[in-house]
Design a protein around this motif. Structure first.
Motif, PDB file in Angstrom:
ATOM      1  N   MET A   1       0.845  -1.171   0.000  1.00  0.00           N
ATOM      2  CA  MET A   1       0.000   0.000   0.000  1.00  0.00           C
ATOM      3  C   MET A   1       0.892   1.237   0.000  1.00  0.00           C
ATOM      4  SD  MET A   1      -2.806   1.204   2.792  1.00  0.00           S
ATOM      5  CE  MET A   1      -3.479  -0.419   2.770  1.00  0.00           C
ATOM      6  N   SER A   2       0.591   2.168  -0.910  1.00  0.00           N
ATOM      7  CA  SER A   2       1.414   3.368  -1.018  1.00  0.00           C
ATOM      8  C   SER A   2       1.008   4.387   0.044  1.00  0.00           C
ATOM      9  CB  SER A   2       1.264   3.974  -2.414  1.00  0.00           C
ATOM     10  OG  SER A   2      -0.020   4.551  -2.551  1.00  0.00           O
ATOM     11  N   ALA A   3       1.853   5.391   0.177  1.00  0.00           N
ATOM     12  CA  ALA A   3       1.570   6.457   1.135  1.00  0.00           C
ATOM     13  C   ALA A   3       0.341   7.256   0.711  1.00  0.00           C
ATOM     14  CB  ALA A   3       2.778   7.379   1.259  1.00  0.00           C
ATOM     15  N   TRP A   4       0.118   7.365  -0.609  1.00  0.00           N
ATOM     16  CA  TRP A   4      -1.051   8.102  -1.093  1.00  0.00           C
ATOM     17  C   TRP A   4      -2.345   7.392  -0.732  1.00  0.00           C
ATOM     18  CZ3 TRP A   4      -1.331  12.914  -2.158  1.00  0.00           C
ATOM     19  CH2 TRP A   4      -0.198  13.585  -2.604  1.00  0.00           C
ATOM     20  N   GLU A   5      -2.354   6.069  -0.803  1.00  0.00           N
ATOM     21  CA  GLU A   5      -3.572   5.335  -0.446  1.00  0.00           C
ATOM     22  C   GLU A   5      -3.914   5.532   1.024  1.00  0.00           C
ATOM     23  OE1 GLU A   5      -2.738   1.401  -1.761  1.00  0.00           O
ATOM     24  OE2 GLU A   5      -3.443   1.796  -3.792  1.00  0.00           O
ATOM     25  N   LYS A   6      -2.896   5.659   1.867  1.00  0.00           N
ATOM     26  CA  LYS A   6      -3.150   5.927   3.279  1.00  0.00           C
ATOM     27  C   LYS A   6      -3.705   7.338   3.477  1.00  0.00           C
ATOM     28  CE  LYS A   6       0.469   2.828   4.879  1.00  0.00           C
ATOM     29  NZ  LYS A   6       1.758   2.717   5.542  1.00  0.00           N
ATOM     30  N   ARG A   7      -3.263   8.264   2.648  1.00  0.00           N
ATOM     31  CA  ARG A   7      -3.719   9.649   2.769  1.00  0.00           C
ATOM     32  C   ARG A   7      -5.125   9.856   2.215  1.00  0.00           C
ATOM     33  NH1 ARG A   7       1.844  12.443   0.889  1.00  0.00           N
ATOM     34  NH2 ARG A   7       3.046  11.862   2.733  1.00  0.00           N
ATOM     35  N   TYR A   8      -5.550   9.045   1.260  1.00  0.00           N
ATOM     36  CA  TYR A   8      -6.907   9.178   0.719  1.00  0.00           C
ATOM     37  C   TYR A   8      -7.931   9.100   1.836  1.00  0.00           C
ATOM     38  CZ  TYR A   8      -5.243   8.432  -4.074  1.00  0.00           C
ATOM     39  OH  TYR A   8      -4.622   8.549  -5.280  1.00  0.00           O
ATOM     40  N   ASN A   9      -7.735   8.149   2.712  1.00  0.00           N
ATOM     41  CA  ASN A   9      -8.644   7.924   3.825  1.00  0.00           C
ATOM     42  C   ASN A   9      -8.702   9.158   4.715  1.00  0.00           C
ATOM     43  OD1 ASN A   9      -9.354   7.038   6.587  1.00  0.00           O
ATOM     44  ND2 ASN A   9      -9.545   5.060   5.585  1.00  0.00           N
ATOM     45  N   PHE A  10      -7.561   9.698   5.044  1.00  0.00           N
ATOM     46  CA  PHE A  10      -7.448  10.840   5.946  1.00  0.00           C
ATOM     47  C   PHE A  10      -8.035  12.105   5.324  1.00  0.00           C
ATOM     48  CE2 PHE A  10      -4.882  14.438   7.450  1.00  0.00           C
ATOM     49  CZ  PHE A  10      -5.133  14.370   8.804  1.00  0.00           C
ATOM     50  N   TRP A  11      -7.617  12.427   4.112  1.00  0.00           N
ATOM     51  CA  TRP A  11      -8.038  13.674   3.485  1.00  0.00           C
ATOM     52  C   TRP A  11      -9.489  13.660   3.044  1.00  0.00           C
ATOM     53  CZ3 TRP A  11      -5.688  17.864   4.501  1.00  0.00           C
ATOM     54  CH2 TRP A  11      -4.337  17.843   4.785  1.00  0.00           C
ATOM     55  N   SER A  12     -10.020  12.521   2.690  1.00  0.00           N
ATOM     56  CA  SER A  12     -11.425  12.467   2.273  1.00  0.00           C
ATOM     57  C   SER A  12     -12.353  12.835   3.428  1.00  0.00           C
ATOM     58  CB  SER A  12     -11.769  11.092   1.708  1.00  0.00           C
ATOM     59  OG  SER A  12     -11.637  10.096   2.692  1.00  0.00           O
ATOM     60  N   LEU A  13     -12.021  12.381   4.636  1.00  0.00           N
ATOM     61  CA  LEU A  13     -12.851  12.721   5.792  1.00  0.00           C
ATOM     62  C   LEU A  13     -12.807  14.222   6.065  1.00  0.00           C
ATOM     63  CD1 LEU A  13     -14.652  11.851   8.160  1.00  0.00           C
ATOM     64  CD2 LEU A  13     -12.569  11.691   9.520  1.00  0.00           C
ATOM     65  N   TYR A  14     -11.622  14.811   6.065  1.00  0.00           N
ATOM     66  CA  TYR A  14     -11.525  16.237   6.347  1.00  0.00           C
ATOM     67  C   TYR A  14     -12.151  17.082   5.240  1.00  0.00           C
ATOM     68  CZ  TYR A  14      -8.829  15.140  10.401  1.00  0.00           C
ATOM     69  OH  TYR A  14      -8.452  14.645  11.609  1.00  0.00           O
ATOM     70  N   LEU A  15     -12.059  16.639   4.019  1.00  0.00           N
ATOM     71  CA  LEU A  15     -12.674  17.343   2.906  1.00  0.00           C
ATOM     72  C   LEU A  15     -14.195  17.365   3.044  1.00  0.00           C
ATOM     73  CD1 LEU A  15     -11.978  18.764   0.237  1.00  0.00           C
ATOM     74  CD2 LEU A  15     -12.224  16.559  -0.887  1.00  0.00           C
ATOM     75  N   ILE A  16     -14.793  16.233   3.398  1.00  0.00           N
ATOM     76  CA  ILE A  16     -16.250  16.198   3.532  1.00  0.00           C
ATOM     77  C   ILE A  16     -16.714  16.953   4.779  1.00  0.00           C
ATOM     78  CG2 ILE A  16     -16.538  14.004   4.773  1.00  0.00           C
ATOM     79  CD1 ILE A  16     -18.718  15.386   1.925  1.00  0.00           C
ATOM     80  N   LEU A  17     -15.932  16.957   5.846  1.00  0.00           N
ATOM     81  CA  LEU A  17     -16.306  17.727   7.036  1.00  0.00           C
ATOM     82  C   LEU A  17     -16.278  19.228   6.741  1.00  0.00           C
ATOM     83  CD1 LEU A  17     -14.587  15.723   9.915  1.00  0.00           C
ATOM     84  CD2 LEU A  17     -17.010  15.775   9.289  1.00  0.00           C
ATOM     85  N   ILE A  18     -15.286  19.678   5.999  1.00  0.00           N
ATOM     86  CA  ILE A  18     -15.218  21.084   5.604  1.00  0.00           C
ATOM     87  C   ILE A  18     -16.396  21.421   4.687  1.00  0.00           C
ATOM     88  CG2 ILE A  18     -13.901  22.752   4.221  1.00  0.00           C
ATOM     89  CD1 ILE A  18     -11.357  21.398   5.375  1.00  0.00           C
ATOM     90  N   CYS A  19     -16.676  20.545   3.759  1.00  0.00           N
ATOM     91  CA  CYS A  19     -17.789  20.755   2.826  1.00  0.00           C
ATOM     92  C   CYS A  19     -19.121  20.820   3.580  1.00  0.00           C
ATOM     93  CB  CYS A  19     -17.794  19.639   1.792  1.00  0.00           C
ATOM     94  SG  CYS A  19     -18.888  19.927   0.405  1.00  0.00           S
ATOM     95  N   LEU A  20     -19.318  19.951   4.553  1.00  0.00           N
ATOM     96  CA  LEU A  20     -20.536  19.987   5.371  1.00  0.00           C
ATOM     97  C   LEU A  20     -20.638  21.292   6.146  1.00  0.00           C
ATOM     98  CD1 LEU A  20     -20.865  16.397   6.857  1.00  0.00           C
ATOM     99  CD2 LEU A  20     -22.649  17.669   5.686  1.00  0.00           C
ATOM    100  N   GLY A  21     -19.542  21.721   6.736  1.00  0.00           N
ATOM    101  CA  GLY A  21     -19.531  22.974   7.486  1.00  0.00           C
ATOM    102  C   GLY A  21     -19.886  24.165   6.609  1.00  0.00           C
ATOM    103  N   VAL A  22     -19.309  24.218   5.421  1.00  0.00           N
ATOM    104  CA  VAL A  22     -19.590  25.315   4.494  1.00  0.00           C
ATOM    105  C   VAL A  22     -21.041  25.255   4.017  1.00  0.00           C
ATOM    106  CG1 VAL A  22     -18.996  26.246   2.225  1.00  0.00           C
ATOM    107  CG2 VAL A  22     -17.187  25.584   3.793  1.00  0.00           C
ATOM    108  N   ALA A  23     -21.559  24.067   3.762  1.00  0.00           N
ATOM    109  CA  ALA A  23     -22.955  23.929   3.315  1.00  0.00           C
ATOM    110  C   ALA A  23     -23.921  24.396   4.409  1.00  0.00           C
ATOM    111  CB  ALA A  23     -23.242  22.484   2.928  1.00  0.00           C
ATOM    112  N   PHE A  24     -23.655  24.025   5.664  1.00  0.00           N
ATOM    113  CA  PHE A  24     -24.526  24.471   6.756  1.00  0.00           C
ATOM    114  C   PHE A  24     -24.413  25.970   6.972  1.00  0.00           C
ATOM    115  CE2 PHE A  24     -24.682  19.961   8.234  1.00  0.00           C
ATOM    116  CZ  PHE A  24     -26.053  19.833   8.161  1.00  0.00           C
ATOM    117  N   TYR A  25     -23.206  26.526   6.818  1.00  0.00           N
ATOM    118  CA  TYR A  25     -23.065  27.972   6.943  1.00  0.00           C
ATOM    119  C   TYR A  25     -23.819  28.687   5.820  1.00  0.00           C
ATOM    120  CZ  TYR A  25     -21.476  32.690   7.226  1.00  0.00           C
ATOM    121  OH  TYR A  25     -21.471  34.049   7.312  1.00  0.00           O
TER     122      TYR A  25
END
Length: 181
Positions: A1-25
């Motif tokens: 497993m590459s380092a990028w595959e490990k980061r997909y998991n991490f960054w996808s969660l933070y991206l959707i949390l930011i998107c949810l926050g902006v949508a609610f705002y």
């Protein structure tokens, strides 16, 4: 497993949390007539779809229960937000075809520090009509400063660089005043 595959998991969660926050705002600012600083809904839709794709790629990361949970949480949240935003975009597109919002005039202050767009809105047979004034800010930022039902005209007269009279109602823009009924 590459380092990028490990980061997909991490960054996808933070991206959707930011998107949810902006949508609610965005929803909050439309309800309370505050500055709308969020990007348009189609940008949020693209970000939520991107988070969904990254969440799917993050499923390959099976190191522990946290990474699996993070991936499934991201996939669930991003799919729900994508569906909601798609419905909002569809409804907006359908109603914009029937002239629900029509730009009637744009006015600027004498020193060009404020620009206000006036729209004629119509809810159709089930609702009423009126005008709405939105103060333009930098980028896509907007603030609804004037909202009046059952009128089709916006008589605008600038009293000074910071004061504007709209249909005989004076608003002090430097103090953040708004009018709506």
């Amino acid at each position: 497993m590459s380092a990028w595959e490990k980061r997909y998991n991490f960054w996808s969660l933070y991206l959707i949390l930011i998107c949810l926050g902006v949508a609610f705002y965005s929803l909050y600012s439309n309800i309370n007539n505050t500055w709308l600083i969020s990007p348009p809904n189609y940008i949020l839709f693209i970000i939520s779809v991107l988070a969904f794709i990254l969440g799917i790629k993050g499923l390959k990361d099976k190191r522990n229960w946290r990474t699996k949970t993070r991936s499934w949480l991201t996939i669930t949240l991003s799919s729900l937000l994508s569906i909601t935003l798609f419905l909002a975009l569809s409804i907006t597109l359908i109603f914009s075809q029937f002239g629900a919002n029509e730009l009637i005039k744009t006015v600027s202050s004498p020193d060009n520090s404020y620009t206000i767009d006036f729209y004629l809105w119509d809810a159709g047979a089930a609702g009423t009509f009126g005008i709405r004034g939105e103060l333009n800010g930098p980028l896509w930022f907007k603030k609804r400063i004037y909202y009046e039902k059952r009128t089709e005209n916006a008589n605008v007269e600038w009293k000074s660089n910071n004061e504007v009279s709209i249909n005989n109602r004076i608003l002090k823009l430097n103090e953040g005043e708004t009018f709506g009924y």
